[in-house]
Write a protein that holds these residues in place. Structure first.
Motif, PDB file in Angstrom:
ATOM      1  N   LYS A 100       0.833  -1.220   0.000  1.00 36.36           N
ATOM      2  CA  LYS A 100       0.000   0.000   0.000  1.00 36.36           C
ATOM      3  C   LYS A 100       0.860   1.259   0.000  1.00 36.36           C
ATOM      4  O   LYS A 100       0.561   2.233  -0.706  1.00 36.36           O
ATOM      5  CB  LYS A 100      -0.927  -0.015   1.217  1.00 36.36           C
ATOM      6  N   TYR A 103       2.279   1.627  -3.459  1.00 35.04           N
ATOM      7  CA  TYR A 103       1.161   2.001  -4.345  1.00 35.04           C
ATOM      8  C   TYR A 103       0.849   3.495  -4.219  1.00 35.04           C
ATOM      9  O   TYR A 103       0.680   4.188  -5.222  1.00 35.04           O
ATOM     10  CB  TYR A 103      -0.080   1.162  -4.005  1.00 35.04           C
ATOM     11  N   ASP A 104       0.767   3.984  -2.973  1.00 33.37           N
ATOM     12  CA  ASP A 104       0.450   5.404  -2.752  1.00 33.37           C
ATOM     13  C   ASP A 104       1.484   6.312  -3.427  1.00 33.37           C
ATOM     14  O   ASP A 104       1.135   7.317  -4.055  1.00 33.37           O
ATOM     15  CB  ASP A 104       0.391   5.717  -1.253  1.00 33.37           C
ATOM     16  N   LYS A 105       2.768   5.952  -3.290  1.00 31.17           N
ATOM     17  CA  LYS A 105       3.833   6.757  -3.919  1.00 31.17           C
ATOM     18  C   LYS A 105       3.730   6.689  -5.442  1.00 31.17           C
ATOM     19  O   LYS A 105       3.893   7.694  -6.131  1.00 31.17           O
ATOM     20  CB  LYS A 105       5.211   6.255  -3.464  1.00 31.17           C
ATOM     21  N   GLU A 127      -7.852   3.921  -8.288  1.00 32.15           N
ATOM     22  CA  GLU A 127      -8.214   3.868  -6.863  1.00 32.15           C
ATOM     23  C   GLU A 127      -9.384   2.909  -6.634  1.00 32.15           C
ATOM     24  O   GLU A 127      -9.356   2.101  -5.694  1.00 32.15           O
ATOM     25  CB  GLU A 127      -8.570   5.273  -6.361  1.00 32.15           C
ATOM     26  N   ARG A 139      -2.833  -5.343   0.528  1.00 29.86           N
ATOM     27  CA  ARG A 139      -2.636  -4.074   1.247  1.00 29.86           C
ATOM     28  C   ARG A 139      -1.505  -4.122   2.277  1.00 29.86           C
ATOM     29  O   ARG A 139      -0.627  -3.256   2.305  1.00 29.86           O
ATOM     30  CB  ARG A 139      -3.923  -3.660   1.958  1.00 29.86           C
TER      31      ARG A 139
END
Length: 197
Positions: A100, A103-105, A127, A139
Motif C-alpha cells: 500500500k 502504491y500510494d507513492k 483507486e 494491502r
C-alpha cells in the motif's frame, strides 16, 4: 565467463536455462525470455540460491559487485540470503515498503502527469479497482513478498466475473507499479509483473 554481449544475445529457447559467469553468479533466462541474475552458494552443507534482479536493469558489473558483497558475507560466516531478509524486514518494520505504501507513492507520481478530475479519470479508476480487487489481498503485504502468483490470482478473479477490460488494465497498472518499485525500493529483486499475459 560472461560478457555483456553474451548476456544481451542470450536466446529464448522456450525452456529455462542458465549461463555461468564465475564464483557462483549465473544469468538465468526464463522460458519466456526474462533474464535475471542468480547467485548460488553453499550454506551448512546445502545449496542455496538468491536472486539479485533482472537484466539489463541490473548490469553485469552491478551483479558482480553484489556477488562480491555476498561472498564477503560468506567469508565472515554470514548467510547473505538471510542477511538480506533481515535488512528487508527492518525496512518493512519502518512501514515504508508495504504494498500500500509503494502504491500510494506510485499513484502520486503517476497522477502528476494525468488529469485527476471525474469518476472516469485514470487515477480515480485505479483507486476504485485497487480498493475493490487488490487491497483485500495485498494491502498489508510487503512489496518484496508479492509474487507473480498473487497478481495472476487477482487478475483471474476479475476475469472470472467477466470484467476483461479491468483485468487488462490491471496487467498494465501492475507492470507500471512494479517498474516504479524497481527504481525506488532498495533490493527489489525480480519483478513479479513480468509475463502476466
Amino acid at each position: 565467463m560472461l560478457t555483456d554481449l553474451k548476456a544481451r544475445q542470450a536466446k529464448v529457447t522456450g525452456k529455462s536455462y542458465a549461463i555461468a559467469d564465475f564464483d557462483g553468479l549465473y544469468l538465468n533466462i526464463s522460458a519466456t525470455g526474462f533474464k535475471a541474475w542468480h547467485f548460488r552458494f553453499s550454506w551448512g552443507g546445502k545449496r542455496e540460491l538468491m536472486s539479485f534482479g533482472g537484466y539489463p536493469a541490473l548490469s553485469l558489473k552491478d551483479a558482480r559487485e553484489l556477488r562480491e558483497q555476498a561472498r564477503e558475507l560468506l567469508a565472515k560466516g554470514v548467510n547473505p540470503h538471510s542477511d538480506r531478509k533481515r535488512k528487508r524486514h527492518a525496512i518493512v518494520l519502518a512501514g515504508d515498503h508495504t504494498f500500500k505504501a509503494v502504491y500510494d507513492k506510485w499513484l502520486a507520481h503517476r497522477s502528476l502527469s494525468l488529469e485527476n478530475e471525474g469518476r472516469q479519470s485514470t487515477p480515480k479508476q485505479i483507486e476504485r479497482v485497487f480498493k475493490k480487487d487488490v487491497f483485500p489481498l495485498l494491502r498489508h503485504m510487503t512489496i518484496y513478498d508479492v509474487t507473480r502468483a498473487h497478481l495472476l490470482d487477482i487478475i483471474g478473479r476479475v476475469e472470472e466475473r467477466g470484467s476483461f477490460s479491468v483485468a487488462e488494465k490491471l496487467r498494465t497498472w501492475f507492470t507500471q507499479l512494479f517498474t516504479y518499485a524497481s527504481v525506488v525500493v532498495p533490493d527489489m529483486g525480480d519483478n513479479p509483473s513480468k509475463d502476466l499475459d
